[in-house]
Design a protein around this motif. Structure first.
Motif, mmCIF file in Angstrom:
data_model
loop_
_atom_site.group_PDB
_atom_site.id
_atom_site.type_symbol
_atom_site.label_atom_id
_atom_site.label_comp_id
_atom_site.label_asym_id
_atom_site.label_seq_id
_atom_site.Cartn_x
_atom_site.Cartn_y
_atom_site.Cartn_z
ATOM 1 N N THR A 1 5.560 -5.580 0.163
ATOM 2 C CA THR A 1 6.026 -4.239 0.539
ATOM 3 C C THR A 1 6.106 -4.072 2.063
ATOM 4 N N LYS B 1 1.804 -0.023 -7.011
ATOM 5 C CA LYS B 1 3.114 -0.272 -7.618
ATOM 6 C C LYS B 1 4.045 0.935 -7.556
ATOM 7 N N THR B 2 3.480 2.108 -7.215
ATOM 8 C CA THR B 2 4.331 3.303 -7.226
ATOM 9 C C THR B 2 4.852 3.684 -5.830
ATOM 10 N N SER B 3 4.528 2.862 -4.803
ATOM 11 C CA SER B 3 5.029 3.194 -3.457
ATOM 12 C C SER B 3 6.549 3.009 -3.429
ATOM 13 N N PRO B 4 7.242 3.718 -2.524
ATOM 14 C CA PRO B 4 8.705 3.560 -2.447
ATOM 15 C C PRO B 4 9.112 2.103 -2.207
ATOM 16 N N ALA C 1 7.511 -0.631 -3.125
ATOM 17 C CA ALA C 1 7.303 -1.408 -4.357
ATOM 18 C C ALA C 1 8.419 -1.105 -5.352
ATOM 19 N N LYS C 2 8.760 0.171 -5.468
ATOM 20 C CA LYS C 2 9.829 0.548 -6.408
ATOM 21 C C LYS C 2 11.162 -0.088 -6.011
ATOM 22 N N ALA D 1 11.224 -3.657 -7.115
ATOM 23 C CA ALA D 1 11.440 -3.763 -8.572
ATOM 24 C C ALA D 1 12.919 -3.548 -8.881
ATOM 25 N N GLU D 2 13.522 -2.574 -8.214
ATOM 26 C CA GLU D 2 14.955 -2.312 -8.449
ATOM 27 C C GLU D 2 15.810 -3.500 -8.030
ATOM 28 N N LEU E 1 6.646 -6.718 -10.320
ATOM 29 C CA LEU E 1 5.520 -6.233 -9.515
ATOM 30 C C LEU E 1 4.204 -6.652 -10.159
#
Ligand SMILES: NC(=O)c1ccc[n+]([C@@H]2O[C@H](COP(=O)([O-])OP(=O)(O)OC[C@H]3O[C@@H](n4cnc5c(N)ncnc54)[C@H](OP(=O)(O)O)[C@@H]3O)[C@@H](O)[C@H]2O)c1
Length: 323
Positions: A11, A36-39, A41-42, A45-46, A51
């Motif tokens: 990240t 895993k929910t930080s911008p 990290a997202k 994943a996109e 993750l």
């Protein structure tokens, strides 16, 4: 079969660059984060990364995250802990985190290549009295891996990076400051001579991935346990500032200060950075104590035009409103 790279620090700037490049190259990327929910990290994943969660302070969590990896990339950062633990404490913690990463990598039976971010030692470069915690402790981890983990050392490349071009907008100590009532004049106060020679890594968001990809594509060049030196420019500090002025159109002046003054201005962060700049002033050539073990972009087959140099990085930062 698709190869798997586990990217620690995915990240962040260096890990993010590595993760994005290796996804483009068709690798499976497992991006490690504590959140895993930080911008960031997202976004990974996109982009196609899987993750996973692990902490540098927990070897078990790293071992689980490294399972099945062909390659591991890792970067630590003592500056995250310097306020809480002080320079020596944070340096010790960074060393311990690097050794936990090494321990977990050493236990990963599928591992072919570990790329670990380190820096050269101030003391090895410039002599006694030039100990720089965020450099010397990274180098100490490299030495320990070579000494006590010979099997892992055979599979390890240490990745050095010059100054990031992004410091001009991310790092307050290295961002020019507007002088009040000067009608747009900026000062750049640094604890070294204006003509101190610096290696610059250019746009690290792009260049780090280019280096890691080259290192993994040609393992024979930087194994065993060589230092891959990632930089796009070698130039005096005042020339870096000149580039900033040319790109931004703002007047600037380099102002030299003492180590003590820098510490007074920026607290413990300033004390730490001043140690680095003094060591680099005393010995600007990082490679001297590591002769024969340093691998350059050219040796890795990276062409100059594949790297985003300082000036081009600054132009793109300006275009995207970062400068
Ligand atoms: N600025 C320069 O000019 C320069 C030049 C050469 C070298 N460097 C070096 O570059 C490094 C910083 O790299 P960067 O800019 O990529 O860092 P960064 O953007 O701050 O990212 C740090 C990453 O490390 C992860 N992380 C931090 N602590 C962790 C822990 N305890 N366990 C697991 N993950 C952890 C973070 O992940 P989560 O938060 O998502 O968990 C994040 O992804 C430092 O070592 C610095 O000395 C800097």
């Amino acid at each position: 079969m698709t190869k798997l790279i586990v990217v620690c620090g995915a990240t962040g700037a260096l890990g993010g660059s590595t993760a994005r490049r290796m996804l483009q190259e068709g690798w499976q990327v497992r991006a490690i984060t504590r959140n895993k929910t930080s911008p960031a990290a997202k976004a990974l994943a996109e982009a196609g990364a899987d993750l996973d969660t692990a902490s540098y302070d927990d070897t078990e969590s790293l071992s689980a995250a490294f399972k099945g990896a062909n390659a591991v990339f890792a970067v630590t950062n003592m500056f995250d802990n310097i306020m809480e633990l002080g320079q020596d404490g944070a340096g010790e913690k960074e060393y311990s985190q690097m050794m936990k990463i090494a321990e977990a990598a050493g236990k990963t039976s599928t591992l072919e290549h570990l790329v670990l971010h380190t820096l050269p030692s101030g003391e090895k470069m410039a002599g006694k009295g030039f100990y720089v915690p965020h450099m010397d402790n990274k180098d100490r981890a490299a030495d320990e891996i070579k000494k006590s983990m010979p099997e892992l050392a055979k599979k390890t490349t240490f990745l050095w990076l010059g100054l990031f071009a992004s410091n001009f907008y991310t790092f307050p100590m290295m961002t020019p400051i507007e002088l009040p009532n000067s009608y747009g004049s900026y000062i750049y106060i640094q604890p070294c001579k204006p003509d101190s020679w610096m290696f610059c890594a250019g746009d690290t968001e792009k260049n780090v991935g280019t280096f890691v990809h080259a290192i993994l594509s040609k393992p024979e060049i930087s194994l065993p346990a060589k230092y891959a030196f990632a930089y796009s420019d070698a130039l005096p500090f005042n020339k870096m500032l000149e580039s900033w002025s040319e790109v931004t159109g703002k007047r600037s002046t380099f102002v030299e200060c003492t180590q003590e003054e820098y510490g007074k201005m920026w607290g413990i962060f300033g004390v730490e950075l001043a140690l680095q700049f003094k060591a680099l002033e005393a010995q600007p050539d990082w490679t001297v104590p590591y002769k024969g073990d340093v691998v350059t972009a050219k040796e890795l087959g990276i062409k100059a035009e594949e790297l985003v140099n300082l000036k081009d990085a600054l132009v793109s930062f300006k275009e995207t409103g970062k400068l």
